[in-house]
Scaffold this active site. Sequence first.
Site, mmCIF file in Angstrom:
data_model
loop_
_atom_site.group_PDB
_atom_site.id
_atom_site.type_symbol
_atom_site.label_atom_id
_atom_site.label_comp_id
_atom_site.label_asym_id
_atom_site.label_seq_id
_atom_site.Cartn_x
_atom_site.Cartn_y
_atom_site.Cartn_z
ATOM 1 N N LYS A 260 0.805 -1.224 0.000
ATOM 2 C CA LYS A 260 0.000 0.000 0.000
ATOM 3 C C LYS A 260 0.840 1.277 0.000
ATOM 4 C CE LYS A 260 -4.387 -1.412 0.495
ATOM 5 N NZ LYS A 260 -5.651 -0.868 0.058
ATOM 6 N N GLU B 130 -8.189 7.860 7.398
ATOM 7 C CA GLU B 130 -8.425 8.087 5.978
ATOM 8 C C GLU B 130 -9.481 9.167 5.848
ATOM 9 O OE1 GLU B 130 -8.608 4.526 3.239
ATOM 10 O OE2 GLU B 130 -10.617 5.340 2.972
ATOM 11 N N HIS C 277 -17.783 -4.440 1.449
ATOM 12 C CA HIS C 277 -16.666 -4.283 0.531
ATOM 13 C C HIS C 277 -16.616 -5.350 -0.551
ATOM 14 C CE1 HIS C 277 -15.154 -0.968 2.868
ATOM 15 N NE2 HIS C 277 -15.404 -1.690 3.944
ATOM 16 N N ARG D 75 -4.306 -7.997 -11.946
ATOM 17 C CA ARG D 75 -4.849 -9.274 -12.408
ATOM 18 C C ARG D 75 -6.103 -9.029 -13.225
ATOM 19 N NH1 ARG D 75 -9.372 -9.106 -9.147
ATOM 20 N NH2 ARG D 75 -8.974 -8.133 -7.153
#
Lengths: 502, 165
Positions: free
Chosen positions: A116, A201, A236, A293
């Site tokens: 990250k 965040e 999510h 991917r």
Amino acid sequence: MFNKVLIANRGEIAVRILRACRELGLKTVAVYSEADRQAMHVRYATEAYLLGPAPSNESYLKGDKIIEIALQSGAGAIHPGYGFLAERADFAQAVEDAGLEFIGPKPSAIAAMGDKAIARETMMKAGVSVVPGTEGTGNLSDEELLKLAPEIGFPLLIKATAGGGGKGMREVKSLDEMPVALQSARREAKAAFGDDNVYLEKLILGARHIEVQIVADKHGNVVHLNERECSLQRRHQKLLEESPSPIMDEELRAKMGEVAVQAAKAVHYESAGTIECLVDSDKNFYFLEMNTRLQVEHPITELVTGVDIVKEQIRIARGRKLSFTQADVKINGAAIECRVNAEDPYNNFMPSTGKISHMVLPTGPGIRVDTGVYAGFEITPYYDSMISKLIVWGETRAQAILRMRRALEEYKIVGVRTNIPFHQAMMDSHRFMGGQFDTRFVEEEFSLEEIAEGKETFPEVAAIIAALVTHDQTERAAHVVRRGDRDTSNWKWLSRWERLSK
Amino acid sequence: MKYATTIDGKEYIVEIIDERHVSVDGKVIEVDFESIEEQPVFSLIVDGKSYESYVYRTEEDLEVLVKGRLYHAQVEDERERRLRAASGGAVAQSGPFQLKAPMPGLVVAVPVSEGQEVKEGDVLLILESMKMQNELKSPRDGVVGRIHVGAGDSVEQRQKMLSVE
């Protein structure tokens, strides 16, 4: 150049990749766990080899064994699909070291995007904005977080480092609220994950989750295939995706596409990849992460652009140049994908296992179903609950919604519960039809009951059906007991009776 | 045969007259009812209107899915009804609640202990299946009885895990 491909995956995506290989005239090697002996991907492949017991870490995650099987069977390349080993740089490296082609990006690109902190830094260097926050900067103390908070700005979110599912998550509107919120978030995170580390965040209000598909060859050509709208999520997990996004305009599309191409170039990306972004209500966008991917929702892009992304991945791995340029990429109509999960939408989306006893797939114009299951297949608790993807294309978004409604009604799966009723309700939702939703819509505002309200109901019909079903079952039970009374057929019995009475 | 059918709290008296006729609360209706391929899928035609339905039998009731909506149905025939009336109408409502595994899976955590008081909606157990963690909640207030499983145990579908008394 390879002409046999090992597919290191299962389910619908293994079948999807097998199909691409077949169309390209390549031989295929499937691998499977003991639970998947009867799975479609095993039966469709040219060759199939057992990996081990059902749990993933004893089967589909056994990278060494998969490479060994590839070498022994003479496969020259491995396609990892999504999930399992798809984003493991060490696996991609091991494949390369074994002299095989990994159908995906270079290990260095996977590693750069998998971390990250590095990913955020790389993006910022490439001039891409990221969601302001402290993620990836290590485990910070309360004092450090309190000091950093005003720099990020309010409102902000406290999120559990080990987290997911909203556990250990707190929304904070001002600095005064923060100490208490930090404490309770840490406590909850500790209870849920055994780890009380949190990060901050910035809370993006009304955010939409929009991602850009890119493809890149080994010769430095990178092209983006427009966006996918993925805001409809629960815990999510994406549930429904569409392309194009209803909020997109040409200017934003060009800007986001350009940024995605820059991001891919920054890590010397090869193969197909996706840049995930948050877009706020003022159409500012922030980088979230790059998925190195093939994605679950790739088919909607295929339907509107006409590009077969899996075939393109294989061509790229064989060293070919992209067969098209950015100018060739157009958007034709609109596509929607519904993920069909073995989950009960009436019981808090509880997973449902069991044997699929009966299945009718929707067919007809504009319909595509990517699935790995069939009537008679057993849904086990070992793997993901997604059993198929229903994808439709329409001339316009409205046409696609109408077609999806029709297709969902045709789709019959019996034996396990599915979330099809959820998708049906979504297709009837005014907010969805109007394209007005954000990433919190499904969890906070959408309800099956509300959509059903005001609609015609059929309690009498349900009562009749329930009574008839109960009656039939009682009758049948009684019939089974009585059957021995006269076990020859009625016709034989009748003719004997006739002869007797002559 | 007469059946008292309760749909989401409202009672309908459905009488099966013959293969082609039923009455609902005294009103006679012509029906055409077919079970499709021995599956829990049924087709009902009433007045030329065609309804397709999935019927699931759970431990408490029948779940009838018609036109994208789920109805909970309790069906009692006359005999059951009389028996219940004779027993003073006492519906078996009390007795401990048995928490059974709704699906095979792995017990992640049991956040309650034996003898602990719980409220309706409190999480009794977290079960992992299909890579998802599912919180199983108490349907009523009570006291936790025997706990048969612990974190890390694998459970089969419908296995008894704990009770609330």
